[in-house]
Design a protein around this motif. Structure first.
Motif, PDB file in Angstrom:
ATOM      1  N   ALA A 117       0.779  -1.199   0.055  1.00  0.00           N
ATOM      2  CA  ALA A 117      -0.009  -0.009   0.056  1.00  0.00           C
ATOM      3  C   ALA A 117       0.793   1.302   0.072  1.00  0.00           C
ATOM      4  CB  ALA A 117      -0.766  -0.214   1.414  1.00  0.00           C
ATOM      5  N   TYR A 118       0.485   2.206  -0.681  1.00  0.00           N
ATOM      6  CA  TYR A 118       0.979   3.637  -0.886  1.00  0.00           C
ATOM      7  C   TYR A 118      -0.126   4.816  -0.526  1.00  0.00           C
ATOM      8  CZ  TYR A 118       4.810   1.469  -3.087  1.00  0.00           C
ATOM      9  OH  TYR A 118       5.991   0.562  -3.338  1.00  0.00           O
ATOM     10  N   HIS A 119       0.656   5.959  -0.222  1.00  0.00           N
ATOM     11  CA  HIS A 119      -0.209   6.902  -0.133  1.00  0.00           C
ATOM     12  C   HIS A 119       0.307   7.931  -1.281  1.00  0.00           C
ATOM     13  CE1 HIS A 119      -0.314  11.354   1.853  1.00  0.00           C
ATOM     14  NE2 HIS A 119      -1.693  11.106   1.210  1.00  0.00           N
ATOM     15  N   LEU A 120      -0.841   8.114  -2.054  1.00  0.00           N
ATOM     16  CA  LEU A 120      -0.452   8.938  -3.106  1.00  0.00           C
ATOM     17  C   LEU A 120      -1.201  10.143  -3.426  1.00  0.00           C
ATOM     18  CD1 LEU A 120      -0.599   6.277  -5.989  1.00  0.00           C
ATOM     19  CD2 LEU A 120       1.260   7.019  -5.141  1.00  0.00           C
ATOM     20  N   LYS A 121      -0.526  11.312  -3.493  1.00  0.00           N
ATOM     21  CA  LYS A 121      -1.245  12.548  -3.808  1.00  0.00           C
ATOM     22  C   LYS A 121      -1.572  12.829  -5.349  1.00  0.00           C
ATOM     23  CE  LYS A 121       0.163  14.966   0.424  1.00  0.00           C
ATOM     24  NZ  LYS A 121       0.753  16.190   1.026  1.00  0.00           N
ATOM     25  N   ALA A 122      -2.592  13.009  -5.653  1.00  0.00           N
ATOM     26  CA  ALA A 122      -3.107  12.790  -7.151  1.00  0.00           C
ATOM     27  C   ALA A 122      -3.633  14.271  -7.579  1.00  0.00           C
ATOM     28  CB  ALA A 122      -4.182  11.919  -7.454  1.00  0.00           C
ATOM     29  N   GLU A 123      -3.432  14.585  -8.924  1.00  0.00           N
ATOM     30  CA  GLU A 123      -4.105  15.671  -9.352  1.00  0.00           C
ATOM     31  C   GLU A 123      -4.790  15.568 -10.711  1.00  0.00           C
ATOM     32  OE1 GLU A 123      -0.634  18.134 -10.079  1.00  0.00           O
ATOM     33  OE2 GLU A 123      -0.336  18.748  -8.071  1.00  0.00           O
ATOM     34  N   GLY A 124      -5.653  16.323 -11.126  1.00  0.00           N
ATOM     35  CA  GLY A 124      -6.381  16.280 -12.129  1.00  0.00           C
ATOM     36  C   GLY A 124      -7.778  16.129 -11.785  1.00  0.00           C
ATOM     37  N   GLU A 125      -8.714  15.790 -12.813  1.00  0.00           N
ATOM     38  CA  GLU A 125     -10.183  15.626 -12.579  1.00  0.00           C
ATOM     39  C   GLU A 125     -10.394  14.253 -12.314  1.00  0.00           C
ATOM     40  OE1 GLU A 125     -14.272  16.254 -15.347  1.00  0.00           O
ATOM     41  OE2 GLU A 125     -12.487  17.598 -15.995  1.00  0.00           O
ATOM     42  N   ILE A 126     -11.357  13.871 -11.521  1.00  0.00           N
ATOM     43  CA  ILE A 126     -11.450  12.459 -11.426  1.00  0.00           C
ATOM     44  C   ILE A 126     -12.545  11.914 -12.681  1.00  0.00           C
ATOM     45  CG2 ILE A 126     -12.869  10.742 -10.169  1.00  0.00           C
ATOM     46  CD1 ILE A 126     -12.004  12.265  -7.835  1.00  0.00           C
ATOM     47  N   LYS A 127     -12.118  11.025 -13.372  1.00  0.00           N
ATOM     48  CA  LYS A 127     -12.951  10.246 -14.507  1.00  0.00           C
ATOM     49  C   LYS A 127     -12.985   8.706 -14.097  1.00  0.00           C
ATOM     50  CE  LYS A 127     -11.573  14.071 -17.592  1.00  0.00           C
ATOM     51  NZ  LYS A 127     -10.465  14.351 -18.497  1.00  0.00           N
ATOM     52  N   HIS A 128     -13.734   8.450 -13.237  1.00  0.00           N
ATOM     53  CA  HIS A 128     -13.626   6.966 -12.958  1.00  0.00           C
ATOM     54  C   HIS A 128     -14.279   6.089 -14.046  1.00  0.00           C
ATOM     55  CE1 HIS A 128     -18.144   6.620 -11.821  1.00  0.00           C
ATOM     56  NE2 HIS A 128     -17.887   5.549 -12.074  1.00  0.00           N
ATOM     57  N   ASP A 129     -13.440   5.023 -14.236  1.00  0.00           N
ATOM     58  CA  ASP A 129     -13.593   3.871 -15.213  1.00  0.00           C
ATOM     59  C   ASP A 129     -14.801   3.107 -14.743  1.00  0.00           C
ATOM     60  OD1 ASP A 129     -13.692   1.808 -16.689  1.00  0.00           O
ATOM     61  OD2 ASP A 129     -11.351   1.307 -16.571  1.00  0.00           O
ATOM     62  N   GLN A 130     -15.844   3.352 -15.504  1.00  0.00           N
ATOM     63  CA  GLN A 130     -17.125   2.530 -14.927  1.00  0.00           C
ATOM     64  C   GLN A 130     -16.984   0.920 -15.167  1.00  0.00           C
ATOM     65  OE1 GLN A 130     -20.518   4.791 -16.519  1.00  0.00           O
ATOM     66  NE2 GLN A 130     -20.109   6.836 -15.245  1.00  0.00           N
TER      67      GLN A 130
END
Length: 173
Positions: A117-130
């Motif tokens: 497991a990792y802690h990741l800081k993320a950027e951008g707009e969420i576009k979840h893969d349905q």
């Protein structure tokens, strides 16, 4: 669904037999084949995704409506665990992972997995893969709580590291 070890040889299809004294192995019952199948845990990567001050949790297809967890996926050949976690975040949420930190490795015996497991800081707009996820939700960091199975141990460790150490108690004199 709990892990079920393979019942048939991947080489010839014959029934596998337990190897006495080796609980992590099965041997092909076909004497002309005899291939050993190792029941080694499967490496899985997980990510606590921090995005705009919240943690993004996901719900897989077929999960109960109230179940949300970390972004997870199987580690691919020739891929580092950190790169695997970054890839899963990109595939499932469409986010670019920036800063990252290893949280730890956790046995998930019910599924015969080792979760890295990792802690990741993320950027951008969420576009979840349905096709992969039924839903996602945002949880403010100060409201995140661990759960008692799977990736919950990583969340527990993550939260423990975020809390400041309490001041030492003054001695009684």
């Amino acid at each position: 669904m709990p892990y079920e070890p393979p019942k048939h040889c991947s080489n010839c299809g014959a029934v596998l037999i337990e190897v006495a004294g080796a609980p992590g192995q099965r041997r092909c019952g076909n004497e002309s084949c005899g291939r050993i199948t190792y029941l080694s845990p499967i490496p899985v990567v997980a990510a606590i995704v921090e995005h705009e001050g919240d943690v993004v949790l996901v719900r897989g297809h077929g999960w109960p409506e109230s179940w949300f967890g970390l972004v997870t996926g199987f580690l691919e050949p020739k891929e580092s665990p950190e790169d695997g976690a970054r890839r899963e975040v990109k595939e499932e949420l469409g986010l670019e992972a920036g800063e990252s930190a290893l949280i730890g490795a956790y046995a998930f015996a019910q599924m015969n997995q080792v979760i890295i497991a990792y802690h990741l800081k993320a950027e951008g707009e969420i576009k979840h893969d349905q096709s992969e996820l039924a839903a996602f939700k945002r949880v403010p960091l100060d409201q995140l709580q661990a759960w008692n199975f799977g990736t919950g141990a990583a969340v527990k460790d993550f939260l423990a590291r975020r809390r400041p150490n309490p001041p030492p108690q003054a001695g009684k004199g």
